[in-house]
Every structure is written in C-alpha cells, then in structure tokens.
Design a protein around this motif. Structure first.
Motif, mmCIF file in Angstrom:
data_model
loop_
_atom_site.group_PDB
_atom_site.id
_atom_site.type_symbol
_atom_site.label_atom_id
_atom_site.label_comp_id
_atom_site.label_asym_id
_atom_site.label_seq_id
_atom_site.Cartn_x
_atom_site.Cartn_y
_atom_site.Cartn_z
ATOM 1 N N TYR A 1 -96.686 98.345 -66.802
ATOM 2 C CA TYR A 1 -96.727 97.674 -68.109
ATOM 3 C C TYR A 1 -95.557 98.176 -68.964
ATOM 4 C CZ TYR A 1 -99.211 95.353 -71.973
ATOM 5 O OH TYR A 1 -99.583 94.514 -72.987
ATOM 6 N N SER B 1 -102.443 94.897 -64.456
ATOM 7 C CA SER B 1 -101.518 95.795 -65.148
ATOM 8 C C SER B 1 -102.072 96.067 -66.548
ATOM 9 C CB SER B 1 -100.136 95.157 -65.223
ATOM 10 O OG SER B 1 -99.220 95.981 -65.911
ATOM 11 N N ASN C 1 -102.040 98.332 -70.417
ATOM 12 C CA ASN C 1 -101.173 98.972 -71.397
ATOM 13 C C ASN C 1 -101.592 100.438 -71.551
ATOM 14 O OD1 ASN C 1 -99.391 99.555 -73.414
ATOM 15 N ND2 ASN C 1 -100.348 98.258 -74.969
ATOM 16 N N LYS D 1 -92.705 89.262 -68.542
ATOM 17 C CA LYS D 1 -93.804 89.756 -67.711
ATOM 18 C C LYS D 1 -93.294 89.938 -66.283
ATOM 19 C CE LYS D 1 -98.310 88.324 -65.899
ATOM 20 N NZ LYS D 1 -97.924 88.480 -64.482
ATOM 21 N N ALA E 1 -96.885 92.732 -69.499
ATOM 22 C CA ALA E 1 -97.597 93.323 -68.360
ATOM 23 C C ALA E 1 -96.765 93.202 -67.091
ATOM 24 C CB ALA E 1 -98.942 92.627 -68.171
#
Length: 426
Positions: A245, A289, A291, A388, A411
């Motif tokens: 991320y 994914s 954070n 992304k 992500a």
C-alpha cells in the motif's frame, strides 16, 4: 471368415467338419495379423517364465504360447478316401508349449528357441460303419485294426542352442531368450537372461501409464479419481501476496511506493490414487492490500491434509519519503510448502518456496513501485508511479505495489489465486 452350411436330414461328410476347423484357424490367423502385423516378419510369445537354478545349470521354462507363421495345413487334413487337401499357404498359427527344463553349458552363449510345427497325434483304432452289415462296426478301415491320428496339434518345442535349428516344413523357429553363462558358472542364477522381441506387452500393460484426463481446480472442490486411474500428477501453488500500500502525501514534497507481493509456494508430485479415495481441494485467495505497515499473508491451497501451498505475503508498505531522499522497502516473503505425507502416497518431483517480492523504491522524488512477483503459473504487471497497483495474472503471482506522489493513497494490486491441476494416468 468362411463357415460351412449343413442341412437337416443331410448326410454330413467329414469335409464339412474339417473345413469348419480350417476356416476357424484361418480367421484366427487373420485376427492376429491385425494385432501384430505381417506374419512373415513378426512373431509373438506369451508366458515362458524362466526359473534359474541356484545349485545347477538348468533353466526351467514354464508353459507358453507362440503366434508365428505356419501353413494352413502342410499335409492333407483327414483321409481314408475323404478329408480336405493340403494347403501350404501361410498365416499366423497359434502354437502351444507345455514348457521344458533345459541345460546350459558353463561359458555358453545360446538362445532359447521355440521350434513350431504341426503334427498328427493320438493314434487310435477307430470304429467304422460296415456298409455290408449295418449292425456291425469295423475296427479301423477295412476292419484291419489300423490306428489313425485323431488330433492335429500345433506345438512348440523349446531348444537351447548356439545356432538356430532348421525350420520345420510348414512351421517356424522363434527366438525367445538370449542366455549367457559365465565361464566358471555352476548355477544359472549367475547367467544373463534377456527376453527377446517376441514378447509383447499385454493390453493391461499397454494401458499402464495411459493419460486419462485433467481436472483443474480454481475454486474449492472434491477430486474424485477416475475408476481406472492409478497415479495422478499434481501441480499446485498458493496465491500470490497483494502489492504494498502506498500512503498519501500531505503535499508534493513527499512520495511513496509499495513493494510487490511475494509469490505462492509451489509443488509438483505423483499421487497414488489406487485407493480411489476422494480428496478435498481448497484454493487460496489473495489477501487485500491494507493501509498498514503490518505484513499480511494470502490464503493457502490445500490438497486434502497432505499438501499445503501457502500464499505469498504482502508487499512492503510505501510510507511517505521526502523528495530529497532515497528509500527502499523490505522484501515480501514468498509462500512456503508444507507436506504431511504419513502414508508415503506421494512422490515429490519438486517443491519450492515462492519467490519473494522486491520492496518499492523512492528515488529523489520519483516513485518506483515494484512489479508483481512471477510464479510458474502466472505473472505480475508493472504499475505507474501514481496509481493503484495492478492485479497479477494467472495463478500464484504477487500483485504490483501502489505508488503515490499526491495526497491520494493507493492500494497494491491483488495477487493471483492459487490453483491445483490433476493429471490422471492408468
């Protein structure tokens, strides 16, 4: 195939019965021709199991059958004013052999031959109808007590010789084994015995190893072996890990890049399916994914309770880095393989931990998100520096890392799922 026709009330002649036998022999020879090829250049044998003597120079050879060239009938079939004439045209003939015990000479190099021929045997004094006195029978033709053979026997005789014997009229000589005895041999267990080309595999032997089909599992299911399957070649992998991320940046003075997800563990093995027991298949999926700097691992692909291919871990977290610095994220581990084969029903061809994912880089304001990590079944794709991460393709590959140089976070891409591929063989 020819067949003789007889009618109710007809006085059947000996030829009616004899022709039926010859036609059957000819038809059997034609069927063998279809199976083995040209009878003039091919012979086939079955049986003839050799037992080597541990205390002497004898070779005991069991009974067997030889299919080789032979005449339809080298001499007339039947007689006494009737019968059918000889037919020396050749075709496949089935010769039976009761086996034999042969003696090898020390230092001898020889061949076991099957000498094949037809002979008339089982001579018997037969009763004949007396036309002059229907209530009486005669002992043999003209009441002379002469005996006549009642069996035409196709027989193979086994011979151990350094050179091939002469071919009998209307028959054949077929080499079965090459035998070599050491010069000082006192037992045939020290001799070398080599089966020659007359021995063809049987139909069940020919089927052994035949490919039956493939079952591919991309979602959970049950593998039920084919009724004729004996072995299965299984290839499987765990899912790839997601890309790392990339966190958001408060202004344009920072950037971040996620690393590529690790690939899933892989294995290839032979599985003994002779028991016919079904196997539960579980297919692992990629983790999301997130954070967070915490590493997460994708699921596992399972072949029952025997093999587990673990998924790859997530790519490294892309934290904000000043544009004036260089940073490199840590690598993401690939998935491992765990085998729990307590009954020795698998034979591993290869197994390996999935390839690790490379950490993302930030170099003086430029994002370098890492491409997804490839597997043997799939590949990761490249990602731009502000987007992304791309999802992996195929199976078992890691997702690409996300990248950001704005206040938007991105992500990483998903790793591709696991797979199990089962090829069955008889």
């Amino acid at each position: 195939m020819q067949r003789r026709i007889v009618y109710q009330g007809q006085v059947a002649l000996d030829a009616d019965f004899l022709w039926g036998q010859r036609n059957l022999k000819t038809a059997l020879g034609q069927a063998l021709n279809l199976l083995y090829g040209d009878f003039s250049s091919v012979s086939a044998a079955f049986g003839f199991v050799i037992t080597q003597d541990a205390s002497g120079l004898s070779l005991t050879i069991g009974e067997g059958v030889v299919c080789a060239s032979g005449a339809a009938d080298q001499v007339a079939f039947g007689g006494n004013g009737g019968g059918i004439t000889a037919d020396t045209s050749a075709g496949f003939v089935v010769y039976e052999c009761p086996g034999a015990t042969l003696t090898l000479t020390a230092g001898q190099t020889a061949t076991v031959y099957a000498v094949c021929a037809e002979t008339d045997t089982d001579a018997t004094v037969l009763p004949f109808y007396n036309a002059d006195s229907p209530s009486q029978t005669q002992a043999g033709p003209n009441n002379a007590g002469t005996d006549l053979p009642v069996t035409r026997l196709a027989r193979a005789q086994l011979v151990l010789a350094a050179t091939a014997p002469a071919i009998p009229a209307g028959g054949a000589v077929v080499p079965l084994y090459a035998v070599t005895g050491p010069a000082a041999a006192t037992a045939t267990t020290t001799a070398t015995v080599l089966a020659l080309t007359a021995f063809y595999p049987t139909v069940p032997q020919l089927e052994r190893g035949r490919y039956l089909g493939t079952q591919k599992f991309v979602s959970a299911g049950t593998y039920t072996p084919h009724a004729r399957a004996r072995m299965a070649r299984v290839r499987m992998c765990g899912p790839g890990g997601p890309g790392g991320y990339a966190s958001a940046n408060s202004d344009n003075s920072h950037n971040s890049a996620g690393g590529g997800g690790g690939a899933g563990g892989e294995i290839e093995f032979w599985y003994d399916v002779s028991s016919g027991n079904p196997i539960q298949i579980t297919i692992g999926a990629s983790a999301e994914s997130i954070n967070s700097s915490m590493s997460i691992q994708s699921g596992s692909t399972l072949f029952g309770g025997i093999v587990e291919c673990k998924g790859g871990s997530s790519g490294s977290y892309g934290d904000s880095t000043p544009n004036t610095s260089v940073s490199l994220g840590v690598q993401a581990p690939g998935g491992q393989v765990v085998v729990s084969d307590n009954t020795n029903i698998i034979e591993i061809i290869y197994q390996k931990q999935g390839q690790g994912g490379t950490g993302g880089m930030c170099v003086l304001g430029t994002n370098v998100p890492t491409i997804g990590t490839p597997s043997s079944f799939g590949a990761g794709t490249y990602n731009s520096d502000n987007d992304k991460g791309s999802d992996a393709s195929g199976y078992g590959a890691g997702g690409a890392g996300g990248g950001s140089n704005t206040n938007q976070s991105y992500a990483g891409g998903l790793g591709s799922p696991g797979v199990a591929i089962v090829e069955e063989y008889a």
